[in-house]
Write a protein that holds these residues in place. Structure first.
Motif, PDB file in Angstrom:
ATOM      1  N   THR A 449       0.599  -1.227  -0.047  1.00  0.00           N
ATOM      2  CA  THR A 449      -0.065  -0.092  -0.179  1.00  0.00           C
ATOM      3  C   THR A 449       0.811   1.159   0.041  1.00  0.00           C
ATOM      4  O   THR A 449       0.585   2.097   0.746  1.00  0.00           O
ATOM      5  N   GLY A 450       1.838   1.312  -0.846  1.00  0.00           N
ATOM      6  CA  GLY A 450       2.600   2.491  -0.921  1.00  0.00           C
ATOM      7  C   GLY A 450       1.418   3.465  -1.456  1.00  0.00           C
ATOM      8  O   GLY A 450       0.730   3.084  -2.194  1.00  0.00           O
ATOM      9  N   ASN A 451       1.926   4.911  -1.332  1.00  0.00           N
ATOM     10  CA  ASN A 451       0.956   5.946  -1.782  1.00  0.00           C
ATOM     11  C   ASN A 451       1.534   7.193  -2.252  1.00  0.00           C
ATOM     12  O   ASN A 451       2.949   7.330  -2.506  1.00  0.00           O
ATOM     13  N   LYS A 452       0.878   8.180  -2.613  1.00  0.00           N
ATOM     14  CA  LYS A 452       1.554   9.588  -3.220  1.00  0.00           C
ATOM     15  C   LYS A 452       2.075   9.203  -4.369  1.00  0.00           C
ATOM     16  O   LYS A 452       1.642   8.691  -5.209  1.00  0.00           O
ATOM     17  N   ARG A 453       3.418   9.873  -4.515  1.00  0.00           N
ATOM     18  CA  ARG A 453       3.940   9.801  -5.742  1.00  0.00           C
ATOM     19  C   ARG A 453       4.661   8.130  -6.190  1.00  0.00           C
ATOM     20  O   ARG A 453       5.298   7.912  -6.978  1.00  0.00           O
ATOM     21  N   SER A 454       4.582   7.433  -5.175  1.00  0.00           N
ATOM     22  CA  SER A 454       4.739   5.992  -5.364  1.00  0.00           C
ATOM     23  C   SER A 454       3.986   4.957  -5.933  1.00  0.00           C
ATOM     24  O   SER A 454       4.437   3.960  -6.411  1.00  0.00           O
ATOM     25  N   ILE A 455       2.523   5.541  -6.408  1.00  0.00           N
ATOM     26  CA  ILE A 455       1.659   4.721  -7.114  1.00  0.00           C
ATOM     27  C   ILE A 455       0.942   5.418  -7.865  1.00  0.00           C
ATOM     28  O   ILE A 455       0.567   6.560  -7.460  1.00  0.00           O
ATOM     29  N   LEU A 456       0.453   4.927  -9.229  1.00  0.00           N
ATOM     30  CA  LEU A 456      -0.385   5.610  -9.907  1.00  0.00           C
ATOM     31  C   LEU A 456      -1.703   4.460 -10.089  1.00  0.00           C
ATOM     32  O   LEU A 456      -1.183   3.171 -10.270  1.00  0.00           O
ATOM     33  N   GLY A 457      -2.983   4.830  -9.982  1.00  0.00           N
ATOM     34  CA  GLY A 457      -4.109   3.555 -10.278  1.00  0.00           C
ATOM     35  C   GLY A 457      -4.597   3.742  -8.702  1.00  0.00           C
ATOM     36  O   GLY A 457      -3.987   3.922  -7.749  1.00  0.00           O
ATOM     37  N   ASP A 458      -5.576   2.899  -8.628  1.00  0.00           N
ATOM     38  CA  ASP A 458      -6.424   3.032  -7.695  1.00  0.00           C
ATOM     39  C   ASP A 458      -6.437   1.557  -6.703  1.00  0.00           C
ATOM     40  O   ASP A 458      -6.846   1.668  -5.897  1.00  0.00           O
ATOM     41  N   LEU A 459      -6.032   0.565  -7.288  1.00  0.00           N
ATOM     42  CA  LEU A 459      -6.044  -0.772  -6.852  1.00  0.00           C
ATOM     43  C   LEU A 459      -4.722  -1.375  -6.533  1.00  0.00           C
ATOM     44  O   LEU A 459      -3.787  -1.250  -7.583  1.00  0.00           O
ATOM     45  N   ASN A 460      -4.249  -1.456  -5.414  1.00  0.00           N
ATOM     46  CA  ASN A 460      -2.757  -2.127  -4.973  1.00  0.00           C
ATOM     47  C   ASN A 460      -2.574  -3.384  -5.348  1.00  0.00           C
ATOM     48  O   ASN A 460      -3.523  -4.073  -5.907  1.00  0.00           O
ATOM     49  N   PHE A 461      -1.225  -3.777  -5.429  1.00  0.00           N
ATOM     50  CA  PHE A 461      -0.815  -5.248  -5.835  1.00  0.00           C
ATOM     51  C   PHE A 461      -0.998  -5.840  -4.737  1.00  0.00           C
ATOM     52  O   PHE A 461      -1.175  -5.848  -3.480  1.00  0.00           O
ATOM     53  N   TYR A 462      -1.597  -7.381  -4.980  1.00  0.00           N
ATOM     54  CA  TYR A 462      -1.863  -8.665  -4.082  1.00  0.00           C
ATOM     55  C   TYR A 462      -2.900  -8.073  -2.983  1.00  0.00           C
ATOM     56  O   TYR A 462      -3.379  -7.138  -2.621  1.00  0.00           O
ATOM     57  N   GLY A 463      -3.197  -9.060  -2.098  1.00  0.00           N
ATOM     58  CA  GLY A 463      -4.320  -9.021  -1.059  1.00  0.00           C
ATOM     59  C   GLY A 463      -5.837  -8.682  -1.787  1.00  0.00           C
ATOM     60  O   GLY A 463      -5.909  -9.054  -3.056  1.00  0.00           O
ATOM     61  N   LYS A 464      -6.594  -8.170  -1.100  1.00  0.00           N
ATOM     62  CA  LYS A 464      -8.177  -8.155  -1.599  1.00  0.00           C
ATOM     63  C   LYS A 464      -7.955  -7.195  -2.850  1.00  0.00           C
ATOM     64  O   LYS A 464      -8.701  -7.284  -3.606  1.00  0.00           O
ATOM     65  N   ALA A 465      -7.083  -6.014  -2.615  1.00  0.00           N
ATOM     66  CA  ALA A 465      -7.177  -5.113  -3.591  1.00  0.00           C
ATOM     67  C   ALA A 465      -6.670  -5.517  -5.036  1.00  0.00           C
ATOM     68  O   ALA A 465      -7.103  -5.297  -6.058  1.00  0.00           O
TER      69      ALA A 465
END
Ligand code: NAD
Length: 498
Positions: A449-465
């Motif tokens: 669950t990295g955030n801010k400038r470390s990710i684009l897109g709404d759904l994270n890798f692995y897990g429920k998302a």
């Protein structure tokens, strides 16, 4: 010697003769990982094969997909040592680190074994007279994954197993710098029973990536890599109507409170800053010394100096080579520029060489102190064995500093105070927080669950998302009435389902 190139429709192809190679013959194992770029025709064939396989794979039973994941877990576990050795040989990280790379990926496959429960939708009974509604999580179609060099096993394993378990088919493009582990793991997937066409692998750099982004039949793209490339992928993929998850760079701060356990904190900082030569997106690359904890800096430098720089396969190695001469030169230049900007070079790893491997991409642990946010070494993700040290007068100042930083992949606080730790976790913006844990990469029943400038897109890798990313909802409304209607008259108004 023939070269095993693409995996299309479940088979390896020899790039020189274009003959197919028997995947199930262990004698062919040493061909894995020798990979020239795929041609456009080969990339198209990979998508053709994935699109054809989707017609049947989407209807495979969820129990079939679950037992496939169990088989894959078994095979990865049995071959873990071999995959790790291949990573060390090809990418350079230490064997222990390479084993961790495979293990953290394997954990995602283990989680994917729970796919029957993970895919469960929602139901609502009697939403109107004799009428029920329920939703299914259904696959998207052909999905693609584009991976970085630094975790050649873990990141492909964040991608294709869950996608396939959800009923999609896949085209994977590993990093062209170290594709061997992804090829080995794909071979294991095919050995585990992944049907022909369900998992395909292509190779190349920007051209292969742009092919995937423009190919209409690809519905979703997963990317992990650097900032500029991730932005390009998100923009071009999204403009082309694809679902995109793009995990990018980082600048992770470790905040050291004066009440922290000194030895454990120094051990954690040094390991997380210089392990894998700093080439981890969750490396602690900035140390924030709060108050008197700055007095620990000389000991930190002594520990960093004592780390052994050598090839990953040499027992006792702490710091492996960097991935390329270009990456090393970039790190050198950032250090040079930062010193000119006023940073104090407490430890300079730029002169380090290793006897017997003089041409290696060596950079020893490097410590820059007295750093301020305007300096190059603070603004850029260095992705090398460089620890940038800043100071803060108190916790509030440290929190402000971390929150003012654009990136939000991860952070850690070192303290013995529950109240301090609680305040830090509540007020910090970064998406992954460690309390006395230097590299808080979540296990797969959570998400990355990295955030801010470390990710684009709404759904994270692995897990429920991750499951949500690789599926879409289909909602069914059904009417089962025991008797026929009594009057022949159509209602032309909008159904209100009363
Ligand atoms: P990279 O961006 O150079 O390469 C990643 C992928 O993009 C490769 O498959 C490569 O072929 C492709 N690519 C490279 N240049 C391209 C271009 N111009 N156009 C299209 N595609 C291109 O990244 P890297 O150096 O392999 O990996 C290191 C980076 O990955 C670091 O920034 C690190 O922080 C990041 N990373 C992030 C996470 C995370 O989850 N946030 C995890 C691991 C690594």
């Amino acid at each position: 010697m023939p070269k095993a190139q693409n995996i299309i429709n479940g088979q390896f192809q020899d790039s020189q003769t274009t003959q197919w190679i028997d995947l199930h013959n262990p004698a062919n194992n040493d061909l894995i990982g020798q990979v020239p770029c795929s041609t456009t025709a080969e990339m198209k064939a990979a998508v053709d094969s994935a699109a054809e396989a989707f017609k049947t794979w989407q209807h495979s039973t969820v129990m079939t997909r679950q037992s496939l994941m169990f088989n894959l877990v078994r095979l990865i576990r049995a071959n873990m040592g071999e995959v790790a050795k291949l990573i060390t040989k090809e990418q350079g990280k230490t064997l222990a680190d390479a084993e961790g790379d495979v293990l953290r990926g394997l954990q995602v496959v283990e989680h994917a074994c729970g796919i029957p429960s993970l895919l469960m939708g929602e139901t609502a009974q009697t939403i109107a007279q004799d009428m029920d509604a329920y939703s299914y999580r259904v696959p998207l179609g052909v999905c693609a994954g584009i991976a970085p060099f630094n975790f050649p096993a873990m990141i492909p394993l964040w991608m294709f197993p869950l996608a396939i378990a959800c009923g999609n088919t896949y085209v994977l493009k590993p990093s062209e710098r170290d594709p061997g582990a992804a090829m080995f793991l794909s071979k294991l997937a095919i050995d585990a029973g992944v049907p022909a066409g369900v998992l395909n692998v292509i190779h190349g750099g920007p051209d292969a990536v742009n092919f995937l982004l423009d190919e209409k039949r690809i519905k979703a793209v997963s990317f992990v890599g650097s900032d500029t490339v991730g932005r390009h992928i998100w923009e071009r993929g999204s403009l082309n109507g694809k679902r995109v998850q793009s995990n990018m760079g980082a600048k992770n701060h470790g905040v050291i409170m004066p009440d922290a356990n000194r030895t454990a904190t120094l051990n954690a900082l040094v390991g997380a800053a210089f392990g894998a030569a700093g080439q981890r997106c969750m490396a602690l690359s900035v140390a924030v010394f709060v108050g008197d904890s700055k007095q620990w800096l000389p000991d930190l430098v002594t520990m960093a100096k004592a780390l052994k720089v050598n090839a990953g396969h040499v027992p006792g190695t702490d710091v492996c080579p960097m991935i390329s001469p270009k990456a090393r030169q970039r790190a050198f230049d950032i250090v040079e520029k930062s010193v000119k900007q006023g940073a104090k070079l407490l430890l300079d790893g730029r002169g380090v060489t290793v006897p017997g491997y003089e041409k290696g991409n060596w950079m020893g642990p490097t410590v820059l102190a007295g750093v301020t946010p305007e300096m190059e070494c603070y603004k850029e993700e260095i992705f090398g064995p460089v620890l940038v040290c800043v100071e803060a007068a108190n916790l509030d100042e440290a929190i402000k500093l971390v929150n003012d930083n654009d990136w939000g992949n991860g952070t850690a606080i070192f303290t013995t105070s529950g109240a301090v730790a609680r305040k830090y976790t509540a007020q910090i913006e970064s998406g992954q927080v460690g309390i006395n844990v230097p590299i808080p990469v979540p296990l797969p029943f959570f998400s990355f669950t990295g955030n801010k400038r470390s990710i684009l897109g709404d759904l994270n890798f692995y897990g429920k998302a991750g499951v949500q990313f690789y599926t879409q909802l289909k909602t069914i409304t059904s009417l089962w009435r025991e008797t026929d209607a009594t009057v022949l008259k159509a209602a032309t108004s909008m159904p209100t389902m009363k």
